[in-house]
Design an enzyme around this catalytic site. Structure first.
Site, PDB file in Angstrom:
ATOM      1  N   LYS A  53      45.891  44.799  42.381  1.00  0.00           N
ATOM      2  CA  LYS A  53      44.918  44.137  43.102  1.00  0.00           C
ATOM      3  C   LYS A  53      45.647  42.977  44.177  1.00  0.00           C
ATOM      4  O   LYS A  53      46.709  43.336  44.501  1.00  0.00           O
ATOM      5  CB  LYS A  53      44.022  43.096  42.272  1.00  0.00           C
ATOM      6  CG  LYS A  53      43.293  44.311  41.279  1.00  0.00           C
ATOM      7  CD  LYS A  53      42.524  43.753  40.407  1.00  0.00           C
ATOM      8  CE  LYS A  53      41.731  44.745  39.424  1.00  0.00           C
ATOM      9  NZ  LYS A  53      40.379  44.354  38.593  1.00  0.00           N
ATOM     10  N   ASN A 100      46.789  49.140  39.122  1.00  0.00           N
ATOM     11  CA  ASN A 100      46.052  48.607  40.348  1.00  0.00           C
ATOM     12  C   ASN A 100      46.595  46.983  40.322  1.00  0.00           C
ATOM     13  O   ASN A 100      45.886  46.171  39.513  1.00  0.00           O
ATOM     14  CB  ASN A 100      44.589  48.795  40.249  1.00  0.00           C
ATOM     15  CG  ASN A 100      43.879  47.944  41.364  1.00  0.00           C
ATOM     16  OD1 ASN A 100      44.710  47.879  42.333  1.00  0.00           O
ATOM     17  ND2 ASN A 100      42.542  47.688  41.340  1.00  0.00           N
ATOM     18  N   SER A 137      39.766  47.301  31.172  1.00  0.00           N
ATOM     19  CA  SER A 137      40.615  46.536  29.966  1.00  0.00           C
ATOM     20  C   SER A 137      41.413  47.153  29.264  1.00  0.00           C
ATOM     21  O   SER A 137      41.214  46.771  28.031  1.00  0.00           O
ATOM     22  CB  SER A 137      39.733  45.267  29.598  1.00  0.00           C
ATOM     23  OG  SER A 137      39.078  44.550  30.580  1.00  0.00           O
ATOM     24  N   GLU A 188      35.440  46.225  42.981  1.00  0.00           N
ATOM     25  CA  GLU A 188      35.529  45.277  43.619  1.00  0.00           C
ATOM     26  C   GLU A 188      35.353  45.475  45.001  1.00  0.00           C
ATOM     27  O   GLU A 188      34.726  44.693  45.904  1.00  0.00           O
ATOM     28  CB  GLU A 188      36.775  44.568  43.510  1.00  0.00           C
ATOM     29  CG  GLU A 188      36.979  43.910  42.060  1.00  0.00           C
ATOM     30  CD  GLU A 188      38.288  43.766  41.262  1.00  0.00           C
ATOM     31  OE1 GLU A 188      38.446  43.319  40.145  1.00  0.00           O
ATOM     32  OE2 GLU A 188      39.316  44.049  42.103  1.00  0.00           O
ATOM     33  N   GLY A 217      38.330  42.771  33.908  1.00  0.00           N
ATOM     34  CA  GLY A 217      38.800  41.437  33.990  1.00  0.00           C
ATOM     35  C   GLY A 217      37.917  40.538  33.224  1.00  0.00           C
ATOM     36  O   GLY A 217      38.152  39.208  33.201  1.00  0.00           O
ATOM     37  N   GLU A 232      34.907  53.235  35.562  1.00  0.00           N
ATOM     38  CA  GLU A 232      35.193  51.628  35.145  1.00  0.00           C
ATOM     39  C   GLU A 232      33.859  51.081  34.608  1.00  0.00           C
ATOM     40  O   GLU A 232      33.262  50.924  35.554  1.00  0.00           O
ATOM     41  CB  GLU A 232      35.777  50.818  36.402  1.00  0.00           C
ATOM     42  CG  GLU A 232      36.487  51.730  37.464  1.00  0.00           C
ATOM     43  CD  GLU A 232      36.596  50.772  38.668  1.00  0.00           C
ATOM     44  OE1 GLU A 232      37.558  49.906  38.664  1.00  0.00           O
ATOM     45  OE2 GLU A 232      35.591  50.517  39.775  1.00  0.00           O
ATOM     46  N   HIS A 255      36.535  51.479  44.236  1.00  0.00           N
ATOM     47  CA  HIS A 255      36.828  50.378  43.171  1.00  0.00           C
ATOM     48  C   HIS A 255      35.502  49.461  43.232  1.00  0.00           C
ATOM     49  O   HIS A 255      35.170  49.232  44.299  1.00  0.00           O
ATOM     50  CB  HIS A 255      38.167  49.718  43.300  1.00  0.00           C
ATOM     51  CG  HIS A 255      38.414  48.900  42.391  1.00  0.00           C
ATOM     52  ND1 HIS A 255      37.981  47.588  41.873  1.00  0.00           N
ATOM     53  CD2 HIS A 255      39.323  49.161  41.169  1.00  0.00           C
ATOM     54  CE1 HIS A 255      38.460  47.211  40.709  1.00  0.00           C
ATOM     55  NE2 HIS A 255      39.409  48.039  40.295  1.00  0.00           N
TER      56      HIS A 255
END
Length: 252
Positions: free
Chosen positions: A11, A9, A214, A98, A174, A168, A96
């Site tokens: 992003k 991904n 991660s 985010e 991140g 996730e 996702h």
């Protein structure tokens, strides 16, 4: 046999020149190395057609990072499933963390998007996972259960087998933090058991579940060796071929 997948991904990263260069590098790597998993990328939407042109023989799956729950209409800035289908995209990320955090996306939104993607012959990568607060409160199993049921349990058995799930842990995206392989395996097995309770073990055993917290070159092999982890949804490490290729080799 479940599909083994490493998906990147990207992003909101890379200008067009850098994106093209990375795609060409990735294609060259894929053509010159035997891989034991499927390789997918989700670049920014501006680069989807370029990706399809570069990967014209479908050596690498091309996914959007999101898609609309609406088929068409006055939804400025959105991308429809029909648009993705028309460029022969492989599928789309859906839900996702985010998108949930910054755009208010809910599991009900995800349910409509997953159904629409499947109706158009696209592969949805449905993302779920708990926040740090939810994990600390011991709510992680229930949170993931609710997310899975609301987003996916209106599907038929044949439909859910076509969905890829990406777990996730939001607290490990991140941040450099990573769930231990045992923590990740616990949740992956939990998700599979939830699906088995609804659709039966045979169906659950066909659903690929990726880990999205991660994954790095130095932990990929150990994470991918867990019995219910079928690959990874990779963020930052997907932006450098050296790192991404080493993660792909976690299946070697």
């Amino acid at each position: 046999m479940r599909r083994k997948i490493v998906a990147g991904n990207w992003k909101m990263n890379k200008n067009v020149i850098d994106a093209q260069q990375l795609m060409i590098q990735l294609l060259s790597y894929k053509n010159n190395n035997a891989t034991n998993c499927e390789v997918w990328i989700a670049p920014p939407s501006l680069y989807l057609m370029m990706a399809k042109d570069i990967f014209e023989k479908d050596e690498i799956g091309v996914f959007s990072q999101d898609m609309s729950e609406h088929e068409s209409g006055a939804y400025t800035g959105e991308i429809s499933a029909d648009m993705l289908e028309s460029i022969d995209a492989t599928g789309s990320l859906i839900g996702h963390s985010e998108r949930r955090q910054y755009h208010g996306e809910t599991d009900s939104h995800c349910n409509r998007k997953v159904k629409l993607a499947l109706d158009k012959g696209l592969t949805p990568i449905y993302c779920n996972g708990e926040t740090l607060e939810q994990r600390k409160a011991g709510q992680h199993l229930e949170v993931v259960k609710n997310q899975t049921e609301v987003a996916l349990f209106t599907l038929s058995a044949e439909e859910i087998k076509k969905v890829v799930i990406a777990y996730e842990p939001v607290w490990a995206i991140g941040t450099g933090e990573t769930a231990t392989p045992e923590q990740a395996q616990e949740i992956h097995a939990h998700i599979r058991s939830i699906i088995a309770a609804k659709y039966g073990q045979e169906v659950a055993d066909e659903v690929s579940i990726l880990y999205g917290g991660s994954v790095k070159p130095d932990n990929a092999k150990e994470i991918f060796s867990q019995p219910d982890i079928d690959g990874g949804l990779i963020g930052g490490a997907a932006l450098k071929l050296e790192d991404f290729s080493k993660i792909i080799e976690g299946f070697n």
